[in-house]
Design a protein around this motif. Structure first.
Motif, PDB file in Angstrom:
ATOM      1  N   GLY A 150       0.905  -1.216   0.163  1.00  0.00           N
ATOM      2  CA  GLY A 150      -0.016  -0.134   0.008  1.00  0.00           C
ATOM      3  C   GLY A 150       0.761   1.204  -0.101  1.00  0.00           C
ATOM      4  O   GLY A 150       0.445   2.184  -0.831  1.00  0.00           O
ATOM      5  N   VAL A 151       2.180   1.171   0.848  1.00  0.00           N
ATOM      6  CA  VAL A 151       2.638   2.396   0.890  1.00  0.00           C
ATOM      7  C   VAL A 151       3.464   2.779  -0.437  1.00  0.00           C
ATOM      8  O   VAL A 151       3.741   3.603  -1.066  1.00  0.00           O
ATOM      9  CB  VAL A 151       3.873   2.534   2.062  1.00  0.00           C
ATOM     10  CG1 VAL A 151       4.871   3.365   1.914  1.00  0.00           C
ATOM     11  CG2 VAL A 151       3.044   2.223   3.536  1.00  0.00           C
ATOM     12  N   SER A 152       4.178   1.654  -1.018  1.00  0.00           N
ATOM     13  CA  SER A 152       5.030   1.471  -2.356  1.00  0.00           C
ATOM     14  C   SER A 152       4.039   1.870  -3.463  1.00  0.00           C
ATOM     15  O   SER A 152       4.496   2.832  -4.168  1.00  0.00           O
ATOM     16  CB  SER A 152       5.196   0.039  -2.597  1.00  0.00           C
ATOM     17  OG  SER A 152       6.130   0.024  -3.629  1.00  0.00           O
ATOM     18  N   MET A 153       2.902   1.722  -3.501  1.00  0.00           N
ATOM     19  CA  MET A 153       1.831   2.128  -4.654  1.00  0.00           C
ATOM     20  C   MET A 153       1.461   3.478  -4.262  1.00  0.00           C
ATOM     21  O   MET A 153       1.563   4.511  -5.338  1.00  0.00           O
ATOM     22  CB  MET A 153       0.660   1.063  -4.557  1.00  0.00           C
ATOM     23  CG  MET A 153       0.966  -0.052  -5.154  1.00  0.00           C
ATOM     24  SD  MET A 153      -0.708  -1.019  -4.610  1.00  0.00           S
ATOM     25  CE  MET A 153      -1.897  -0.461  -5.808  1.00  0.00           C
ATOM     26  N   ALA A 154       1.254   3.757  -3.056  1.00  0.00           N
ATOM     27  CA  ALA A 154       0.801   5.169  -2.804  1.00  0.00           C
ATOM     28  C   ALA A 154       2.024   6.210  -3.140  1.00  0.00           C
ATOM     29  O   ALA A 154       1.724   7.418  -3.581  1.00  0.00           O
ATOM     30  CB  ALA A 154       0.585   5.459  -1.342  1.00  0.00           C
ATOM     31  N   ALA A 155       3.350   5.723  -2.895  1.00  0.00           N
ATOM     32  CA  ALA A 155       4.319   6.720  -3.104  1.00  0.00           C
ATOM     33  C   ALA A 155       4.637   7.055  -4.678  1.00  0.00           C
ATOM     34  O   ALA A 155       4.764   8.139  -5.060  1.00  0.00           O
ATOM     35  CB  ALA A 155       5.743   5.995  -2.522  1.00  0.00           C
ATOM     36  N   ALA A 156       4.460   5.901  -5.453  1.00  0.00           N
ATOM     37  CA  ALA A 156       4.356   6.101  -6.745  1.00  0.00           C
ATOM     38  C   ALA A 156       3.400   6.870  -7.585  1.00  0.00           C
ATOM     39  O   ALA A 156       3.366   7.938  -8.222  1.00  0.00           O
ATOM     40  CB  ALA A 156       4.164   4.707  -7.768  1.00  0.00           C
ATOM     41  N   ARG A 157       2.066   6.861  -6.785  1.00  0.00           N
ATOM     42  CA  ARG A 157       1.035   7.577  -7.360  1.00  0.00           C
ATOM     43  C   ARG A 157       1.228   9.208  -6.805  1.00  0.00           C
ATOM     44  O   ARG A 157       0.930   9.873  -7.721  1.00  0.00           O
ATOM     45  CB  ARG A 157      -0.295   7.101  -6.860  1.00  0.00           C
ATOM     46  CG  ARG A 157      -1.420   7.603  -7.536  1.00  0.00           C
ATOM     47  CD  ARG A 157      -2.785   7.172  -7.158  1.00  0.00           C
ATOM     48  NE  ARG A 157      -3.241   5.794  -8.040  1.00  0.00           N
ATOM     49  CZ  ARG A 157      -4.014   4.818  -7.836  1.00  0.00           C
ATOM     50  NH1 ARG A 157      -3.948   4.576  -6.367  1.00  0.00           N
ATOM     51  NH2 ARG A 157      -4.386   4.131  -8.604  1.00  0.00           N
ATOM     52  N   ALA A 158       1.668   9.237  -5.665  1.00  0.00           N
ATOM     53  CA  ALA A 158       1.854  10.593  -5.127  1.00  0.00           C
ATOM     54  C   ALA A 158       2.943  11.341  -6.084  1.00  0.00           C
ATOM     55  O   ALA A 158       2.604  12.550  -6.553  1.00  0.00           O
ATOM     56  CB  ALA A 158       2.203  10.792  -3.804  1.00  0.00           C
ATOM     57  N   ALA A 159       4.056  10.616  -6.169  1.00  0.00           N
ATOM     58  CA  ALA A 159       5.092  11.122  -7.266  1.00  0.00           C
ATOM     59  C   ALA A 159       4.471  11.406  -8.644  1.00  0.00           C
ATOM     60  O   ALA A 159       5.060  12.440  -9.203  1.00  0.00           O
ATOM     61  CB  ALA A 159       6.237  10.174  -7.271  1.00  0.00           C
ATOM     62  N   ALA A 160       3.601  10.630  -9.190  1.00  0.00           N
ATOM     63  CA  ALA A 160       3.108  10.987 -10.435  1.00  0.00           C
ATOM     64  C   ALA A 160       2.285  12.230 -10.522  1.00  0.00           C
ATOM     65  O   ALA A 160       2.374  13.162 -11.449  1.00  0.00           O
ATOM     66  CB  ALA A 160       2.236   9.690 -11.154  1.00  0.00           C
TER      67      ALA A 160
END
Ligand code: PGA
Ligand code: ZN
Length: 423
Positions: free
Chosen positions: A111-121
């Motif tokens: 969940g954290v790994s995916m959220a980081a990708a999305r936030a950075a995008a």
């Protein structure tokens, strides 16, 4: 820079708890991501942390995973650069410190790994597929649509878990989806006419009490024709028997259908017979996860004609995929983010496939949420195939709708990169 990370217990498409992670960056970009959950899981998947407290959700609560995000992961992530996915994922791995992510839980970590990708995008003003895949991310996948469900995904008399249509003759993703959806509706009508139930299983495919596994293929082919398509040309079939779920003491038990017990080589012979008759192009988990020897024979016998996909046997883990490549166990890999637990490790698994010239299929789980991360991920990774369920149930449709949106957004740049297109 990350300024806050927190998690929430939400529900998946089966009504079981799962985790959603929210992240905020210093510039105000905010993102969340929700984690899916399997039912016919591989033995070596990363650990999905569940509370086991029988007084809540039958023990399936994820409050411990939520607490791990809030109390153990968040303090370490605050101040980090969300745009450095490799560093974020490495930090998560080190914080966990176990090979199976048993300490923090793969659900908390993913969940954290995916959220980081999305936030950075979001911070960079890029769509997620372009952030993860760069400017080459223009290839839309052909869907494997699971329109008839059996095995562990349905309470019916069908042993094999997934009977999928692949609109390999379509010119675009939107058309492919249309072909598949029309076939789904034709199948519903056909089942109704024959007195079968048209209720659906976990992935939105019908789950009738058929007389045999063969009948499932026959009905689907009839549905393809009645929708006005040519089987094998416009639409091919793909199967995921999920054979680990009926493998016991070295044998395959077709108990739900009452079709007896078979050895590895008898199963392979059965698939060989089916391949032509039922217009198969892809066969996933035709044998069980521990049947490495059987798989080698299976791929030697079928691998020229079919895409042989390993799911349970590889669990998106480079350790097992490397062995598979060396031993020619299959010729393709099913890719599921939550089997391994971070975005970076999933990308590594895909890189390994590419290097070996193997196909890979990006996949949902039978327990899903409305999060459509997978659609962007499939385009970013460019493999040309996605497995994300049938033509109903909004947790499946969310991914298809996102792919429609991506295809429209890419416009003239979009490529329908279907590996089974006629040459
Ligand atoms: P699961 O099934 O998500 O229930 O594990 C999907 C599959 O076997 O491909
Ligand atoms: Zn599978």
């Amino acid at each position: 820079r990350i300024v806050s990370v927190n998690a929430l217990e939400i529900l998946d498409s089966r009504g079981n708890p799962t985790i959603r992670v929210n992240m905020e960056l210093a510039g105000g970009s905010r993102a969340s991501a929700s984690v899916p959950s399997g039912a016919s899981t591989g033995e070596n998947e990363a650990l999905e942390l569940r509370d086991g407290d029988k007084t809540r959700y039958g023990g399936k609560g994820v409050l411990q995973a939520v607490a791990n995000v809030n109390n153990r992961i968040a303090p370490k992530l605050i101040g980090q650069d969300a745009g450095d996915q490799a560093a974020i994922d490495q930090l998560l791995l080190e914080l966990d410190g176990t090979p199976t992510k048993a300490n923090l839980g793969a659900n908390a970590i993913l969940g954290v790994s995916m959220a980081a990708a999305r936030a950075a995008a979001i911070e960079r003003g890029l769509p997620l597929y372009a952030y993860l895949g760069g400017s080459e991310a223009v290839r839309l996948p052909v869907p494997m649509m699971n329109i008839l469900n059996g095995g562990k995904h349905a309470d019916n008399s069908v042993d094999f878990q997934e009977f999928m249509v692949m609109p390999v003759g379509a010119p675009t993703f939107a058309k492919a989806l249309q072909y598949g959806v029309e076939t789904f509706h034709a199948l519903k009508k056909l089942l109704g006419q024959q007195g079968y139930a048209t209720s659906v299983g976990d992935e939105g495919g019908f789950a009738p009490n058929l007389k045999s596994n063969e009948e499932a293929c026959e009905l689907i082919i009839e549905a393809i024709r009645s929708a006005g398509y040519v089987p094998g040309v416009d639409i091919a079939l793909a199967l995921d028997p999920a054979a680990s779920s009926f493998y016991e003491n070295g044998q395959y038990h077709l108990t739900k259908s009452g079709q007896g017990v078979k050895s590895s080589s008898e199963m392979t012979a059965l698939y060989k017979e089916w391949a032509k008759k039922y217009y198969l192009v892809s066969l996933e988990d035709g044998l069980a996860e521990n049947d490495w020897d059987g798989f080698r024979e299976h791929t030697a016998a079928l691998g020229q004609a079919l895409q042989i996909v390993g799911d349970d046997i590889f669990v998106t883990n480079t350790k097992f995929i490397a062995r598979g490549i060396k031993e020619k166990t299959t010729n393709a890999v099913l890719i599921k983010l939550n089997q391994i637990g971070t975005v970076s490790e999933t990308v590594e698994a895909i890189k390994m496939c590419r290097q070996a010239d193997w196909n890979y299929v990006v996949s949902h789980r039978s327990g899903e949420t409305e999060d459509a991360f997978l659609a962007d991920f499939a385009v970013a990774m460019g493999g040309g195939q996605i497995k994300t369920g049938s033509a109903c149930r909004s947790e499946r449709i969310a991914k298809y709708n996102r792919l429609l949106e991506i295809e429209a957004e890419l416009g003239g740049k979009a490529v329908f990169g279907n590996p089974f297109a006629a040459q």
